[in-house]
Design an enzyme around this catalytic site. Structure first.
Site, PDB file in Angstrom:
ATOM      1  N   HIS A 130       0.841  -1.200   0.000  1.00 38.93           N
ATOM      2  CA  HIS A 130       0.000   0.000   0.000  1.00 38.93           C
ATOM      3  C   HIS A 130       0.879   1.254   0.000  1.00 38.93           C
ATOM      4  O   HIS A 130       0.684   2.162  -0.819  1.00 38.93           O
ATOM      5  CB  HIS A 130      -0.910  -0.038   1.232  1.00 38.93           C
ATOM      6  CG  HIS A 130      -1.807   1.150   1.398  1.00 38.93           C
ATOM      7  ND1 HIS A 130      -3.143   1.123   1.074  1.00 38.93           N
ATOM      8  CD2 HIS A 130      -1.568   2.404   1.857  1.00 38.93           C
ATOM      9  CE1 HIS A 130      -3.682   2.314   1.320  1.00 38.93           C
ATOM     10  NE2 HIS A 130      -2.751   3.112   1.809  1.00 38.93           N
ATOM     11  N   GLU A 131       1.840   1.296   0.877  1.00 39.73           N
ATOM     12  CA  GLU A 131       2.697   2.486   0.963  1.00 39.73           C
ATOM     13  C   GLU A 131       3.584   2.625  -0.271  1.00 39.73           C
ATOM     14  O   GLU A 131       3.820   3.728  -0.749  1.00 39.73           O
ATOM     15  CB  GLU A 131       3.543   2.447   2.247  1.00 39.73           C
ATOM     16  CG  GLU A 131       2.743   2.403   3.553  1.00 39.73           C
ATOM     17  CD  GLU A 131       1.735   3.540   3.719  1.00 39.73           C
ATOM     18  OE1 GLU A 131       1.895   4.596   3.080  1.00 39.73           O
ATOM     19  OE2 GLU A 131       0.759   3.368   4.475  1.00 39.73           O
ATOM     20  N   TYR A 182      -9.781   2.131   1.405  1.00 40.51           N
ATOM     21  CA  TYR A 182      -9.923   2.082   2.853  1.00 40.51           C
ATOM     22  C   TYR A 182     -11.102   1.201   3.256  1.00 40.51           C
ATOM     23  O   TYR A 182     -12.010   0.958   2.480  1.00 40.51           O
ATOM     24  CB  TYR A 182     -10.115   3.504   3.391  1.00 40.51           C
ATOM     25  CG  TYR A 182      -8.802   4.150   3.811  1.00 40.51           C
ATOM     26  CD1 TYR A 182      -7.597   3.487   3.670  1.00 40.51           C
ATOM     27  CD2 TYR A 182      -8.789   5.423   4.362  1.00 40.51           C
ATOM     28  CE1 TYR A 182      -6.410   4.078   4.068  1.00 40.51           C
ATOM     29  CE2 TYR A 182      -7.600   6.025   4.761  1.00 40.51           C
ATOM     30  CZ  TYR A 182      -6.414   5.342   4.611  1.00 40.51           C
ATOM     31  OH  TYR A 182      -5.237   5.914   5.015  1.00 40.51           O
ATOM     32  N   HIS A 222      -5.717   6.952  -2.715  1.00 41.49           N
ATOM     33  CA  HIS A 222      -6.692   6.005  -2.165  1.00 41.49           C
ATOM     34  C   HIS A 222      -7.870   5.834  -3.122  1.00 41.49           C
ATOM     35  O   HIS A 222      -8.356   6.808  -3.691  1.00 41.49           O
ATOM     36  CB  HIS A 222      -7.183   6.501  -0.800  1.00 41.49           C
ATOM     37  CG  HIS A 222      -6.107   6.471   0.232  1.00 41.49           C
ATOM     38  ND1 HIS A 222      -5.790   7.534   1.023  1.00 41.49           N
ATOM     39  CD2 HIS A 222      -5.251   5.478   0.571  1.00 41.49           C
ATOM     40  CE1 HIS A 222      -4.794   7.201   1.817  1.00 41.49           C
ATOM     41  NE2 HIS A 222      -4.438   5.961   1.568  1.00 41.49           N
ATOM     42  N   HIS A 241       1.621   4.271  -2.982  1.00 42.40           N
ATOM     43  CA  HIS A 241       1.594   5.734  -2.847  1.00 42.40           C
ATOM     44  C   HIS A 241       2.862   6.327  -3.471  1.00 42.40           C
ATOM     45  O   HIS A 241       2.810   7.303  -4.200  1.00 42.40           O
ATOM     46  CB  HIS A 241       1.533   6.148  -1.374  1.00 42.40           C
ATOM     47  CG  HIS A 241       0.164   6.061  -0.766  1.00 42.40           C
ATOM     48  ND1 HIS A 241      -0.976   6.486  -1.411  1.00 42.40           N
ATOM     49  CD2 HIS A 241      -0.241   5.643   0.462  1.00 42.40           C
ATOM     50  CE1 HIS A 241      -2.028   6.315  -0.614  1.00 42.40           C
ATOM     51  NE2 HIS A 241      -1.608   5.800   0.523  1.00 42.40           N
TER      52      HIS A 241
HETATM   53 ZN   LIG Z   1      -2.692   5.153   2.144  1.00 43.41          ZN
END
Ligand SMILES: [Zn+2]
Length: 262
Positions: free
Chosen positions: A162-163, A218, A172, A166
């Protein structure tokens, strides 16, 4: 050796060693379904001093909008068609943790043209550090950029990916420009001070469908004011799962390949 025997040996090895190894062996083998990725990230980030947007995005120093469309925040592609991203890993991580980081990166190698390479003297690079919380900048920032994976709460396969996503330039999923057709944001269940985390962004959706199963989505209770009151509800079917943390979805991978022309 049969799988059962090797698993038993692994467990015995874990039991005979210090506490952390034992926990990690178990954490790795047994899916931790009790907590979704958002909850885990947000819980880990409670104590951070950094200015974080949407829970885990470092506020940009130069860009005032959360935009990463242009080439300027993409990582450069080499003449061989591969996108080399230099990185360093803090010595605070144990070898087991480094292995997990390594494993998460390998998934990018096998399915995209992204290649994480140990930094030699490149100017732009990702510095993976054990800061307070799990967070990253959006896209390539220029120079050293910190990707934080707190040792206590962030060294999980899905969170690492996930990171990293980014850092590749992805936002997101629930802030996508077209999200209102797919999820309802329950503003009444969100602390007003946290409402900015749900603002739509001018995202580059790369002609990919809205993806409930994205690792960038999320969970239902992100930033909820109270347990049991969902902040995000999939529509029309509220039972669709969101907030998974196992690993990149089909469309997560497609998007990387499209953005970087793999
Ligand atoms: Zn995030």
């Amino acid at each position: 050796m049969t799988p059962t025997v090797s698993l038993l040996l692994l467990l015995l090895l874990g039991l005979s060693q210090a506490q952390p190894l034992q926990e990690e062996v178990i954490a790795e083998d047994v899916p931790d379904d009790t907590m979704d990725i958002t909850t885990r990230i947000l819980t880990s980030n409670n104590a951070t001093d950094e200015i974080l947007l949407e829970g885990d995005l470092l506020a940009p120093r130069t860009r005032n909008a959360m935009m990463c469309w242009s080439q300027s925040c993409q990582w450069k592609k080499a003449s061989n068609g591969q996108v080399m991203i230099p990185f360093t890993v803090s010595s605070e991580f144990t070898s087991w943790e480094r292995q997990k980081i390594d494993r998460a990166m390998k998934a990018f190698h096998s399915r995209t043209c992204i290649r994480f390479v140990p930094r030699q003297n490149q100017y732009d690079y990702i510095s993976i550090e054990n800061k307070v919380g799990c967070f990253s900048s959006l896209g390539r920032v220029g120079g050293r950029q910190v990707l934080s994976l707190n040792r206590q709460g962030c060294v999980y396969h899905g969170i690492i990916q996930h990171e990293i996503n980014h850092a590749l330039g992805f936002q997101h999923e629930q802030t996508r420009s077209d999200r209102d057709n797919y999820v309802r944001i329950n503003w009444g269940n969100i602390n007003q001070r946290m409402a900015y985390n749900f603002h739509k962004q001018a995202t580059n959706n790369l002609n990919t469908p809205y993806d409930y199963s994205s690792i960038m989505h999320y969970g239902k209770t992100a930033f909820s004011i109270q347990y049991g009151r969902d902040s995000i509800t999939p529509i029309p079917n509220p039972n669709v799962q969101i907030g998974q943390r196992q690993g990149m979805s089909y469309w997560d991978i497609m998007r990387i390949n499209r953005l970087y022309g793999c």
